[in-house]
Design a protein around this motif. Structure first.
Motif, PDB file in Angstrom:
ATOM      1  N   ALA A   1     -28.662  25.784   3.495  1.00  0.00           N
ATOM      2  CA  ALA A   1     -28.802  24.896   4.652  1.00  0.00           C
ATOM      3  C   ALA A   1     -29.448  25.621   5.830  1.00  0.00           C
ATOM      4  O   ALA A   1     -30.321  25.070   6.518  1.00  0.00           O
ATOM      5  N   LEU A   2     -29.030  26.879   6.060  1.00  0.00           N
ATOM      6  CA  LEU A   2     -29.639  27.665   7.136  1.00  0.00           C
ATOM      7  C   LEU A   2     -31.110  27.936   6.872  1.00  0.00           C
ATOM      8  O   LEU A   2     -31.939  27.851   7.791  1.00  0.00           O
ATOM      9  N   ALA A   3     -31.442  28.252   5.639  1.00  0.00           N
ATOM     10  CA  ALA A   3     -32.840  28.531   5.287  1.00  0.00           C
ATOM     11  C   ALA A   3     -33.712  27.303   5.526  1.00  0.00           C
ATOM     12  O   ALA A   3     -34.810  27.406   6.086  1.00  0.00           O
ATOM     13  N   VAL A   4     -33.207  26.141   5.129  1.00  0.00           N
ATOM     14  CA  VAL A   4     -33.961  24.896   5.341  1.00  0.00           C
ATOM     15  C   VAL A   4     -34.149  24.628   6.836  1.00  0.00           C
ATOM     16  O   VAL A   4     -35.236  24.231   7.282  1.00  0.00           O
ATOM     17  N   SER A   5     -33.104  24.860   7.641  1.00  0.00           N
ATOM     18  CA  SER A   5     -33.200  24.620   9.085  1.00  0.00           C
ATOM     19  C   SER A   5     -34.182  25.570   9.754  1.00  0.00           C
ATOM     20  O   SER A   5     -34.923  25.167  10.659  1.00  0.00           O
ATOM     21  N   VAL A   6     -34.205  26.824   9.310  1.00  0.00           N
ATOM     22  CA  VAL A   6     -35.155  27.788   9.878  1.00  0.00           C
ATOM     23  C   VAL A   6     -36.586  27.398   9.523  1.00  0.00           C
ATOM     24  O   VAL A   6     -37.487  27.429  10.372  1.00  0.00           O
ATOM     25  N   ILE A   7     -36.813  27.015   8.267  1.00  0.00           N
ATOM     26  CA  ILE A   7     -38.158  26.585   7.845  1.00  0.00           C
ATOM     27  C   ILE A   7     -38.595  25.352   8.628  1.00  0.00           C
ATOM     28  O   ILE A   7     -39.736  25.259   9.105  1.00  0.00           O
TER      29      ILE A   7
END
Length: 509
Positions: free
Chosen positions: A393-399
């Motif tokens: 979820a964090l990776a998707v939000s950063v992208i």
């Protein structure tokens, strides 16, 4: 610099500010600036909409001039006789952004001029000493020009109070211009009132008021669901779930305050400094606590470690620094008249905020990597599954954040005159939506339940050295805990600690 370039600057600053300027523009002896062959003062720039099938019949969209007074220097006044009739001309120019090329002209392809020169008088048919104006293709009465003449050797002259009805939706710009070289040092006082059909809220900000209503309802729904579970399983609540509750409450409070702040702005036309400062302060607190929550979860707080230990002071210091940077930036963008902030000044405020965000992202993912390694080594499958979902979820939000920043830069670079102002509110709304979605994911993963204590730190690896704490504290033995797990809440959890482990934890606290 000519009028066209200045319009770009004003429009760009307004876009960066997100429409923070009030719809009642007040001028207090504002000085005119020399721009090319003219003296110029920007009166404002706002998106205005019309309502109804017949825009011409709508009386609610207007720009009104109230007590606008021009002041010249005593030297300029004394250079004229007491009986002279017209001793200086000041013009108010109101035009839509799409008609910007109808102001000013260029003789033989040379430098563009705002005021009519002898050469341009022959080519354009303009009147020397006045602003060059060509009628709009849509409406020959636009751009609107209001003339005001000084008389005799008087120091001041008042523009006749007038109201210009807006019959077409667009981004409108107002400039006060004088082409008389003797009027150097000219100043102006008074106010102009800009009104849309729904109130005084600028057109680019109006959709945000409805947006904040929806966001308030969304936070309220999450609060009801979360709090019902919180009350139901209050005996099994983890410390991290208390912080999640705080973030939800702050989010609901912030969105509600933004709505009422916009509602007040829409009804009165001004933004009281005290109210707006209070709102942005709550927002800065919410953003700070949210980031510290994510960082604490990433470090495994309450899951692989009972406290943050020696990292607590560093986390709190980072939080305080981020709060100050965010508070200064939000105050600059929302409190008072935004056009007073130059590009360099805003850049000076944006850079610390962006740097701290980048540092937080780096620290979060570094901590997540170590936490995942520890969970894999301990074969904690339930906790490992939760943290993997959280990492994704964090990776998707950063992208998504990086992609949106790229789009935001493109949006502003390709729209220097803010002609796409009706969709500019989405730029601001995206960040609130992203923060809300990430919070919902955290609520889902760490929802209060009967099995909440399964996710808590159980001391199964008390002899595991905390490499991150050692590297950041440089071997310091004194560790300060953030929040201590209540080991006596449940007998099953309490029995997992050995006497030696408890002694060690007491030492840390």
């Amino acid at each position: 610099m000519d009028l066209r370039r200045l319009a770009v600057l004003v429009a760009a600053l307004a876009a960066l500010a997100g429409g923070g300027e009030a719809s009642i523009h007040t001028y207090d002896r504002e000085p005119f600036r020399e721009v090319g062959n003219a003296f110029l003062l920007s009166g404002g720039s706002e998106g205005i909409v019309t309502d109804g099938a017949d825009p011409a019949a709508t009386p609610y969209s207007f720009i009104k001039f109230v007590n606008v007074t021009f002041w010249r220097t005593p030297e300029a006044a004394e250079s004229h006789a007491k009986m002279a009739h017209s001793t200086g001309l000041v013009q108010a120019i109101l035009f839509e952004a799409a008609d910007r090329d109808n102001i000013g002209g260029s003789a033989y392809g040379g430098q563009r001029s705002i005021c009519c020169t002898p050469d341009l008088a022959k080519l354009e048919g303009c009147k020397q000493g006045e602003v060059i104006r060509r009628p709009s293709s849509d409406d020959p009465d636009w751009p609107v020009v209001l003339d005001t003449h000084f008389s005799a050797n008087y120091l001041s002259v008042k523009l006749e109070d007038d109201q210009v009805h807006i019959t077409k939706t667009g981004m409108y710009n107002l400039f006060f211009i004088s082409c008389d070289p003797k009027l150097r040092g000219l100043t102006m006082s008074g106010k102009t009132i800009w009104r849309n059909p729904g109130g005084y809220l600028p057109g680019r900000m109006a959709p945000l008021m409805k947006f904040y209503v929806l966001m308030s309802l969304a936070y309220l729904l999450v609060m009801i669901v979360w709090f019902s579970q919180y009350i139901r399983f209050w005996r099994d609540i983890l410390p991290i779930q208390n912080w999640i509750t705080l973030v939800i409450a702050l989010g609901l409070f912030e969105m509600t305050l933004w709505y009422f702040e916009y509602l007040n702005f829409n009804s009165s036309g001004v933004r009281p400094i005290g109210i707006t400062t209070w709102v942005v302060t709550v927002g800065a607190i919410r953003k700070t606590v949210s980031r510290l929550l994510i960082l604490s979860i990433s470090m495994g707080y309450g899951v692989v470690r009972p406290t943050l230990g020696g990292l607590t002071s560093k986390v709190l210091l980072l939080g305080l620094t981020y709060f100050l940077a965010s508070e200064l930036l939000d105050i600059a963008e929302n409190v008072g008249t935004i056009n007073d902030i130059s590009g360099k000044a805003r850049l000076f405020l944006v850079l610390p905020d962006a740097f701290l965000d980048a540092f937080l992202i780096l620290w979060i993912f570094t901590s997540l990597s170590r936490t995942l390694e520890k969970l894999q080594a301990r074969r904690s499958s339930v906790k490992l599954d939760i943290y993997r979902k959280f990492t994704n979820a964090l990776a998707v939000s950063v992208i998504a954040s990086v992609a949106w920043i790229g789009y935001e830069v493109y949006f502003k670079a390709t729209d220097p005159f803010s002609e796409r102002w009706q969709s500019a509110w989405i730029i601001t709304a995206f960040w609130d939506v992203l923060a809300f979605v990430l919070l919902v994911v955290i609520c889902y993963l760490w929802a209060p339940s009967q099995s909440s204590q399964r996710y808590a730190y159980s001391g199964e690896a008390a002899d595991d050295d905390d490499e991150e704490s050692q590297s950041l504290t440089k071997g310091s033995d004194a560790e300060v805990g953030m929040v201590k797990i209540d080991k006596d809440r449940k007998a099953g959890v309490s029995s997992a600690f050995s006497l030696e482990d408890e002694a060690e934890e007491d030492k840390r606290e």
